[in-house]
Scaffold this motif. Structure first.
Motif, PDB file in Angstrom:
ATOM      1  N   SER A  25      19.279  -9.546   3.623  1.00  0.00           N
ATOM      2  CA  SER A  25      19.777  -9.774   2.262  1.00  0.00           C
ATOM      3  C   SER A  25      20.671 -11.010   2.208  1.00  0.00           C
ATOM      4  N   SER A  29      19.998 -14.141  -0.173  1.00  0.00           N
ATOM      5  CA  SER A  29      21.080 -14.581  -1.055  1.00  0.00           C
ATOM      6  C   SER A  29      21.386 -16.051  -0.835  1.00  0.00           C
ATOM      7  N   LYS A  30      21.365 -16.475   0.427  1.00  0.00           N
ATOM      8  CA  LYS A  30      21.637 -17.865   0.771  1.00  0.00           C
ATOM      9  C   LYS A  30      20.591 -18.801   0.175  1.00  0.00           C
ATOM     10  N   ARG A  32      19.210 -18.422  -2.585  1.00  0.00           N
ATOM     11  CA  ARG A  32      19.336 -18.409  -4.039  1.00  0.00           C
ATOM     12  C   ARG A  32      20.676 -18.951  -4.532  1.00  0.00           C
ATOM     13  N   VAL A  35      26.775 -18.352  -0.712  1.00  0.00           N
ATOM     14  CA  VAL A  35      27.209 -17.009  -0.345  1.00  0.00           C
ATOM     15  C   VAL A  35      28.307 -17.111   0.706  1.00  0.00           C
ATOM     16  N   TYR A 176      23.204  -7.013  -0.839  1.00  0.00           N
ATOM     17  CA  TYR A 176      22.778  -8.120  -1.708  1.00  0.00           C
ATOM     18  C   TYR A 176      23.699  -8.227  -2.931  1.00  0.00           C
ATOM     19  N   TYR A 179      26.941  -9.796  -1.987  1.00  0.00           N
ATOM     20  CA  TYR A 179      26.812 -11.241  -1.790  1.00  0.00           C
ATOM     21  C   TYR A 179      26.710 -11.982  -3.116  1.00  0.00           C
ATOM     22  N   THR A 180      25.946 -11.427  -4.059  1.00  0.00           N
ATOM     23  CA  THR A 180      25.569 -12.170  -5.266  1.00  0.00           C
ATOM     24  C   THR A 180      26.121 -11.602  -6.564  1.00  0.00           C
TER      25      THR A 180
END
Length: 309
Positions: A25, A29-30, A32, A35, A176, A179-180
Motif C-alpha cells: 500500500s 500510495s507513493k 499516486r 507519502v 493506505y 498514507y493518503t
C-alpha cells in the motif's frame, strides 16, 4: 541461552506477511503522490509487533488448550515453534509476561502511528477514535486467536476470516488510508488479493496439523473438509488472489512492465499448486508453507514495484 528460544517463538519466517501488505500500500500510495516515510515505518513496526504478539499468544494458548503436546513434538522434530513451552525452554509465566509487553508495545506504536498520520481536531476526532478502537481490536484479536474460553481460531472458518480481514483489509486498505487519507475501491480488490494468500498460508498450517488439531478440539476448515477438499480450498484461495491482483493491474494499467513483474512469479505459484496436490506426508507441507510466505511477499512487491515504476 534462552534468546534462541525466544527467537524461535517469534517465528521469524512468518514476518514477511506483515511486511507485504503495508509495504504494498505504501508503494501504491507513493505512485499516486507524496507519502510520509515515517508513517510507513510506524505502520511496519506496528504490524510486526502485532504479528509477534499473535505468535507468542498462539504458543501460550495452544499449550493451555493441550494442542501442543509431546506426541506432536516427537512426531515431527522439524516443527519446533509450538513446543517451546511444552519442552520447558520458556515458562508459561514468561510467555504471559511477553504477551503483556508485546500488547503494550503494539498499542504504543499504534498510537504513535495514528498521531503521525491524523491531526487531532474536531474534524478528525471520529477518524482518530476509529483507528484507536481499531488498534485495540487488533491487539485483542492477536491474543484471542488461541487464548481464552472461546478462541476464534478453534471455531470453523473464523481463523480464515480474521486472517482475511487483518492481513488483507486492515493491512492494505487500513494502511493506505493512513498514507493518503482516502479510500479507493481498487485498493479493496488488492486487499482481498493479499488477504486470500494469507488465508492460503494459514490453510497449509492447518492441513499440516489436521490430525493433532482434531484430536484436541481445534476445528479448522481443513479439519472439517478433510485433506482432499482442503487442498481444493487452498488452490481456490491462491487462484482468486492472483485473479484479484491481475484485476487491480488492469484497473491501473500504465505499461507492459506491470504485467511483466506480475506474471514473472506465476511459475512459482504453478509449482506450488502442483506440490500441494501431490503431497501426502503432512510434514512435507512445512517447506511449502515457507515458500508460500515468500511468494506472498513477492506477489505484493511485484504489484507495488510494477505500478511505482
Amino acid at each position: 541461552m534462552k534468546l534462541k528460544y525466544w527467537y524461535k517463538s517469534v517465528r521469524i519466517h512468518t514476518l514477511p506477511l506483515s511486511f507485504s501488505g503495508v509495504t504494498l500500500s505504501f508503494l501504491i500510495s507513493k505512485s499516486r503522490g507524496d507519502v510520509s516515510f515515517y508513517t510507513y515505518f510506524l505502520c511496519l513496526i506496528t504490524a510486526l509487533l502485532l504479528q509477534i504478539l499473535a505468535n507468542f499468544s498462539n504458543n501460550y494458548g495452544d499449550f493451555i488448550k493441550g494442542v501442543d503436546n509431546y506426541y506432536y513434538s516427537n512426531k515431527d522434530p522439524m516443527i519446533q515453534h509450538n513446543t517451546i513451552i511444552q519442552s520447558g525452554f520458556i515458562s508459561l509465566l514468561e510467555m504471559r509476561k511477553a504477551v503483556k509487553i508485546l500488547s503494550f508495545l503494539s498499542f504504543f506504536s499504534g498510537i504513535l502511528l495514528i498521531l503521525q498520520s491524523i491531526s487531532i481536531n474536531i474534524k478528525n476526532i471520529f477518524i482518530f477514535l476509529f483507528f484507536l478502537i481499531g488498534i485495540l481490536i487488533c491487539i485483542y484479536s492477536s491474543i484471542k486467536y488461541t487464548v481464552g474460553k472461546n478462541p476464534y481460531g478453534y471455531i470453523v472458518g473464523m481463523g480464515d476470516l480474521f486472517v482475511l480481514i487483518f492481513f488483507g483489509l486492515v493491512s492494505v486498505m487500513g494502511s493506505y488510508f493512513l498514507y493518503t487519507h482516502t479510500f479507493c475501491m481498487d485498493i479493496l480488490f488488492l486487499s482481498f488479493s493479499v488477504g486470500f494468500l494469507n488465508v492460503s498460508v494459514l490453510n497449509i498450517n492447518n492441513m499440516r496439523d489436521i490430525e493433532n488439531d482434531c484430536k484436541n478440539g481445534k476445528y479448522t476448515i481443513a479439519g472439517v473438509l478433510g485433506i482432499k477438499y482442503a487442498k481444493q480450498y487452498h488452490i481456490f484461495s491462491v487462484l482468486i488472489s492472483l485473479f484479484l491482483g491481475g484485476y487491480f493491474i488492469f484497473l491501473n494499467y500504465k505499461g507492459i512492465f506491470q504485467w511483466f513483474c506480475f506474471v514473472s512469479i506465476f511459475p512459482f505459484f504453478a509449482k506450488h499448486i502442483q506440490k500441494i496436490i501431490w503431497i501426502s506426508n503432512p510434514k512435507d507441507l512445512n517447506l511449502e508453507l515457507k515458500k508460500l510466505i515468500l511468494m506472498t511477499f513477492f506477489h505484493s512487491m511485484s504489484i507495488g514495484i510494477g505500478i511505482l515504476y
